[in-house]
Design an enzyme around this catalytic site. Structure first.
Site, PDB file in Angstrom:
ATOM      1  N   LYS A 196       0.881  -1.182   0.000  1.00 56.07           N
ATOM      2  CA  LYS A 196       0.000   0.000   0.000  1.00 56.07           C
ATOM      3  C   LYS A 196       0.913   1.225   0.000  1.00 56.07           C
ATOM      4  O   LYS A 196       1.454   1.614   1.035  1.00 56.07           O
ATOM      5  CB  LYS A 196      -0.893  -0.019   1.253  1.00 56.07           C
ATOM      6  N   GLU A 271       9.264   1.447  10.986  1.00 53.42           N
ATOM      7  CA  GLU A 271      10.379   2.363  10.689  1.00 53.42           C
ATOM      8  C   GLU A 271       9.783   3.754  10.689  1.00 53.42           C
ATOM      9  O   GLU A 271       9.082   4.133   9.742  1.00 53.42           O
ATOM     10  CB  GLU A 271      10.970   2.051   9.305  1.00 53.42           C
ATOM     11  N   CYS A 305      14.310  10.512   6.495  1.00 49.85           N
ATOM     12  CA  CYS A 305      14.111  10.075   7.884  1.00 49.85           C
ATOM     13  C   CYS A 305      15.384  10.166   8.695  1.00 49.85           C
ATOM     14  O   CYS A 305      15.353  10.427   9.891  1.00 49.85           O
ATOM     15  CB  CYS A 305      13.569   8.654   7.907  1.00 49.85           C
ATOM     16  N   GLU A 409       9.642  16.326  14.560  1.00 54.58           N
ATOM     17  CA  GLU A 409      10.178  16.099  13.215  1.00 54.58           C
ATOM     18  C   GLU A 409       9.507  17.052  12.224  1.00 54.58           C
ATOM     19  O   GLU A 409       8.286  17.098  12.139  1.00 54.58           O
ATOM     20  CB  GLU A 409       9.921  14.648  12.790  1.00 54.58           C
TER      21      GLU A 409
END
Ligand code: NAD
Length: 516
Positions: A196, A271, A305, A409
């Site tokens: 997905k 993750e 990331c 973040e």
């Protein structure tokens, strides 16, 4: 605008032809070996981040499409998990070869869909092919584990078996590279897949399905369901025929997925986000440190990331070092992803641009000192108008670790520099975060470097370097950055089930119950 006859080795005419094709194309689901629209016929547009005009469209899947894909993956699992490893290896090698054959098209589609510079994406496509070539070599070893001879009486051994269909849910920043990094070990291990992809960059997932079909991968082994997270993604997490879920995405999404997966006690690999520190000591090779910290935050448009978004610098060199970072940040070339000279392209989506701009406002309100950028980029380094795209000037703040812009973040080209007095303070600041994906240390003091490597709370540590991925090594984070490790053999701990088998080598003593 034509920037060059060739960009990243790809002829300009070819780039234009691919762009035209995309406008008339729809990224469909790939279920049980066929490309299919949604049962409702619904689609959603994907935007070109450089102009925010529709680039192409994708089918909008939901629970029904996920159910069909999960059933297809479940049925195919019975055969694929018993396909000899040597054969699976041959498929993976073929896929790697085909990814290289179609690399130009994949790179152009990915660059247009994500807004990442084409020359950078071209390298990521090569990495996608490498992911398959790498795991092809592991296919014949995926089930290996230890033996445990007990004196001369017993032999125990541990053996792995394919764990079942896996749901792979991926983010928008590097869709092809990140998805293949999961698909390759899954197929090598004998698992089947339902992918997905993220709704903001769905296109290469369907292109990848066509490549796996060209490789003659048996139907149902690899399936794609396009759609939104709360619809297709949530349905995949909830589907009882998909026992494994790997999610790469935001930490908040990880929490929701963990909660939903708990209903079915699914195995998860998460993750998630990061707020990685770079620690620069006065004794470091400062030229190298400068190159690395600038690249680590501003490359990939800051949508990375493992970006080192917190720059911790020893007080003695703070002003001077940060001034050099500022000079470099100011000179970074912001431009169109197809421009071969571009270093930073547009952010993925207008909503994301607004989110990042929101953080810049927060930083100013918190009293952080803005040194560079802090606003939308409206002209490119060539002087072109960029005002319709999601371009942001590379941004540099000086501030404190307690600020929201240091703790949350941002996922854009925004760096916060923070001074530290000594090693102890550097370590404390580095670890004062809810994240723990990567950490970077720049020092010539070997003992300090290794000391910090053990003390820093992160899954990936780089000493005197930016992040250079080596596929056999474990990849993943601690704390809010996730759990589990992918990469090398570590991936098989997720994609396989481990069994212990015991065999006595001479008649064992069995208590004779019921014999008086
Ligand atoms: P996101 O969390 O918004 O979306 C990730 C994926 O999850 C998408 O496919 C989305 O559709 C899906 N999703 C959303 N809600 C869901 C739900 N309720 N159930 C199931 N699926 C759902 O992340 P994003 O904005 O696409 O990507 C950026 C994030 O990804 C950043 O936080 C970044 O740090 C992280 N990231 C991590 C790594 C890593 O390896 N640790 C790599 C790349 C990106």
């Amino acid at each position: 605008m034509r920037y060059a006859d060739r960009v990243a080795g790809i002829p300009w005419e070819r780039i234009e032809a691919i762009r035209k094709e995309l406008a008339a194309w729809t990224a469909l689901h790939h279920i049980g070996g066929e490309f299919v629209p949604s049962e409702t016929g619904e689609t959603f547009p994907t935007l070109d981040p450089s102009s925010n005009e529709p680039l192409s469209q994708a089918a909008r899947g939901g629970a029904r499409e996920v159910d069909r894909a999960a059933r297809a993956a479940h049925e195919a699992f019975a055969r694929w998990s018993r396909t000899p490893a040597r054969e699976r290896k041959r498929y993976l090698l073929k896929i790697a070869e085909l990814l290289e054959k179609h690399a130009d098209e994949l790179a152009v589609v990915e660059a247009l869909d994500t807004g990442q510079a084409l020359r950078i994406v071209r390298a990521q496509v090569a990495r996608a092919a490498e992911n398959f070539a790498f795991y092809a070599e592991y296919a014949e070893h995926a089930m290996e584990d230890k033996t445990y001879p007990v004196d001369r009486d017993w032999l125990y051994y541990a053996v792995r078996v394919p764990a079942g269909p896996v749901g792979i849910i991926t983010p928008w920043n590097a869709p092809l590279m990140l998805s293949t990094w999961r698909i390759a070990p899954a197929l090598a291990a004998g698992d089947t897949v339902v992918l997905k992809p993220a709704e903001w960059s769905p296109l290469t997932a369907s292109k990848l399905a066509a490549i796996l079909q060209e490789a003659d991968l048996p139907s149902g082994v690899f399936n794609v369901v396009q759609g939104f997270g709360e619809e297709a993604g949530a349905a995949l997490v909830a589907h009882p025929l998909v026992p494994l879920i790997t999610l790469t995405g935001e930490t908040e999404t990880g929490k929701v997925v963990m909660q939903n997966a708990a209903q079915h006690l699914k195995r998860l690999s998460l993750e998630l986000g990061g707020k990685s520190p770079a620690l620069v000591f006065a004794d470091a090779d400062l030229e190298r440190a400068l190159d690395a910290v600038v690249f680590q935050i501003y490359s990939f448009n800051g949508e990375r990331c493992t970006a080192s978004s917190r720059l911790l610098v020893e007080e003695a060199i703070f002003e001077d070092f940060v001034a050099q970072v500022a000079e470099r940040a100011r000179a970074i070339r912001v431009g169109h992803p197809l421009d071969p000279e571009t270093e930073v392209g547009p952010l993925i989506h207008p909503e994301h641009l607004q989110r990042v701009l929101g953080y810049i406002r927060v930083g100013l309100q918190e009293g952080a000192r803005l040194l560079v950028g802090g606003e939308q980029a409206t002209t490119s380094f060539r002087g072109e108008d960029l005002s319709r795209g999601n371009y942001l000037k590379p941004t540099l703040f000086v501030g404190e670790n307690s600020m929201r812009i240091a703790q949350e973040e941002i996922f854009g080209p925004v760096l916060l520099a923070i001074p530290f007095k000594d090693e102890a303070e550097a370590l404390r600041l580095a670890n004062e975060t809810r994240y723990g994906l990567a950490a970077y240390v720049f020092t010539r003091d070997l003992e300090r470097a290794h000391r910090l490597a053990l003390e820093l709370e992160a899954g990936l540590i780089y000493l005197n370097s930016h992040n250079v991925r080596h596929l056999p090594t474990p990849f993943g984070g601690v704390k809010g950055s996730g759990e589990r490790r992918e990469g090398g053999f570590y991936a098989f701990e997720f994609y396989t089930d481990l069994k212990a088998v015991g065999l006595p080598l001479r008649p064992p003593h069995v208590p004779k119950f019921g014999k008086g």
